[in-house]
Motif scaffolding. Structure first.
Motif, PDB file in Angstrom:
ATOM      1  N   VAL A  72       0.938  -1.198  -0.029  1.00 13.17           N
ATOM      2  CA  VAL A  72      -0.036   0.027  -0.076  1.00 13.17           C
ATOM      3  C   VAL A  72       0.946   1.104  -0.029  1.00 13.17           C
ATOM      4  CG1 VAL A  72      -1.835   1.244   1.334  1.00 13.17           C
ATOM      5  CG2 VAL A  72      -1.702  -1.230   1.315  1.00 13.17           C
ATOM      6  N   VAL A  73       0.549   2.071  -0.960  1.00  8.83           N
ATOM      7  CA  VAL A  73       1.387   3.274  -1.188  1.00  8.83           C
ATOM      8  C   VAL A  73       0.498   4.669  -1.027  1.00  8.83           C
ATOM      9  CG1 VAL A  73       2.870   4.581  -2.695  1.00  8.83           C
ATOM     10  CG2 VAL A  73       3.101   1.969  -2.540  1.00  8.83           C
ATOM     11  N   ILE A  74       0.885   5.309  -0.214  1.00  9.26           N
ATOM     12  CA  ILE A  74      -0.015   6.697  -0.194  1.00  9.26           C
ATOM     13  C   ILE A  74       1.042   7.826  -0.963  1.00  9.26           C
ATOM     14  CG2 ILE A  74      -0.434   8.524   1.427  1.00  9.26           C
ATOM     15  CD1 ILE A  74      -0.761   6.817   3.669  1.00  9.26           C
ATOM     16  N   ASP A 112      -7.944   2.327  -6.093  1.00  4.87           N
ATOM     17  CA  ASP A 112      -8.842   1.601  -6.460  1.00  4.87           C
ATOM     18  C   ASP A 112      -9.023   0.202  -6.031  1.00  4.87           C
ATOM     19  OD1 ASP A 112      -9.233   3.295  -8.874  1.00  4.87           O
ATOM     20  OD2 ASP A 112      -7.012   2.595  -9.775  1.00  4.87           O
ATOM     21  N   ASP A 113      -8.341   0.038  -4.847  1.00  4.09           N
ATOM     22  CA  ASP A 113      -8.321  -1.083  -4.122  1.00  4.09           C
ATOM     23  C   ASP A 113      -9.013  -0.853  -2.709  1.00  4.09           C
ATOM     24  OD1 ASP A 113      -7.336  -4.169  -3.771  1.00  4.09           O
ATOM     25  OD2 ASP A 113      -6.820  -3.109  -2.193  1.00  4.09           O
ATOM     26  N   ALA A 114     -10.241  -1.388  -2.520  1.00  2.00           N
ATOM     27  CA  ALA A 114     -10.904  -1.124  -1.125  1.00  2.00           C
ATOM     28  C   ALA A 114     -10.190  -1.580   0.021  1.00  2.00           C
ATOM     29  CB  ALA A 114     -12.256  -1.936  -1.358  1.00  2.00           C
ATOM     30  N   ALA A 115      -9.240  -2.843   0.120  1.00  2.00           N
ATOM     31  CA  ALA A 115      -8.623  -3.208   1.097  1.00  2.00           C
ATOM     32  C   ALA A 115      -7.679  -2.297   1.574  1.00  2.00           C
ATOM     33  CB  ALA A 115      -8.020  -4.552   0.848  1.00  2.00           C
ATOM     34  N   ALA A 116      -6.787  -1.499   0.530  1.00  2.00           N
ATOM     35  CA  ALA A 116      -5.832  -0.593   0.513  1.00  2.00           C
ATOM     36  C   ALA A 116      -6.281   0.645   1.200  1.00  2.00           C
ATOM     37  CB  ALA A 116      -5.019  -0.436  -0.713  1.00  2.00           C
ATOM     38  N   LYS A 117      -7.507   0.990   0.723  1.00  2.00           N
ATOM     39  CA  LYS A 117      -8.108   2.240   1.576  1.00  2.00           C
ATOM     40  C   LYS A 117      -8.626   1.911   3.062  1.00  2.00           C
ATOM     41  CE  LYS A 117     -11.148   3.029  -1.882  1.00  2.00           C
ATOM     42  NZ  LYS A 117     -12.046   3.706  -2.766  1.00  2.00           N
ATOM     43  N   THR A 118      -8.811   0.762   3.218  1.00  2.00           N
ATOM     44  CA  THR A 118      -9.023   0.563   4.692  1.00  2.00           C
ATOM     45  C   THR A 118      -7.835   0.742   5.413  1.00  2.00           C
ATOM     46  OG1 THR A 118     -11.076  -1.008   4.003  1.00  2.00           O
ATOM     47  CG2 THR A 118      -9.935  -1.228   6.121  1.00  2.00           C
ATOM     48  N   VAL A 119      -6.755   0.153   4.951  1.00  2.00           N
ATOM     49  CA  VAL A 119      -5.761   0.262   5.701  1.00  2.00           C
ATOM     50  C   VAL A 119      -5.120   1.617   5.890  1.00  2.00           C
ATOM     51  CG1 VAL A 119      -2.945  -0.319   5.495  1.00  2.00           C
ATOM     52  CG2 VAL A 119      -4.697  -1.990   5.087  1.00  2.00           C
TER      53      VAL A 119
END
Length: 223
Positions: free
Chosen positions: A85-87, A155-162
């Protein structure tokens, strides 16, 4: 506790690292001048911080924050960020930071450039709307009535949750704008970019809290 890697440790990176250390996270800082140039910052942040190369910071981070001039995006190491996951905090400002041919030619919009470079990473746009001096000023505990929210997109729901969980620990709520392409709604020049600025003082005044409802209304002005 999370280890947060930083590729770029300037004004925004330093402010976010300060919040992260205060929240109990470990941080691994890097820049293009080498670890020795970060000695003073690491000393100021304390035992939870260390300096490294960009590749080492990318490999060490559970989440990695990229905060560099957009023109330098190719220097972000893709391989150690594979599957991570990259911000993306980047804002395109060619007058101040230099132009990027891919953007100027219309090949790739600025808000999609880092994801295009990091094809195997999960890029989430966040913290591109808050002035660096206001980042520590506006942080509040969960449930505070004047807690600010920041927009995120990916684009990835799990990444946004993290990312939302990490941002919560830093003192902010989040507002999910949708897929990464929708981060255009909080790009430079949009109303959401002014959400935390006092109109009478702008960048010289203290940050102005902006909660979820206010942020949502400003984002809705961009269709």
């Amino acid at each position: 506790m999370t280890t947060i890697g930083f590729i770029g440790s300037g004004r925004i990176g330093s402010a976010l690292a300060q919040l992260a250390v205060g929240a109990g996270h470990d941080v691994v800082l890097s820049n293009d001048d080498g670890p020795a140039s970060l000695r003073d910052l690491v000393t100021r942040l304390g035992s939870r911080a260390r300096a490294a190369t960009p590749a080492e910071a990318a490999a060490a981070g559970d989440v990695v924050v990229v905060t560099i001039p957009v023109r330098a995006y190719r220097q972000v190491p893709a391989e150690p960020l594979r599957g991570k996951v990259v911000i993306d905090t980047l804002n395109y400002d060619p007058a101040r930071q230099g132009s990027v041919p891919e953007i100027e030619n219309g090949d790739t919009p600025p808000h999609l450039l880092l994801q295009a470079h990091l094809k195997d990473s999960f890029v989430v746009k966040a913290f591109s709307t808050v002035f660096f001096k206001h980042l520590p000023e506006l942080a509040r505990p969960a449930g505070a009535p004047d807690r600010s929210a920041v927009p995120i997109a990916g684009d990835d729901a799990a990444a946004k949750t993290v990312v939302a969980s990490m941002i919560d620990s830093l003192g902010y709520d989040t507002y999910d704008v949708g897929p990464l392409a929708e981060s255009r709604r909080f790009a430079p020049g949009t109303p959401a970019q002014l959400a935390y600025l006092d109109p009478d003082g702008m960048f010289t005044a203290p940050g102005r809290p902006a909660g979820v409802a206010e942020l949502a209304a400003l984002l809705d002005e961009v269709k």
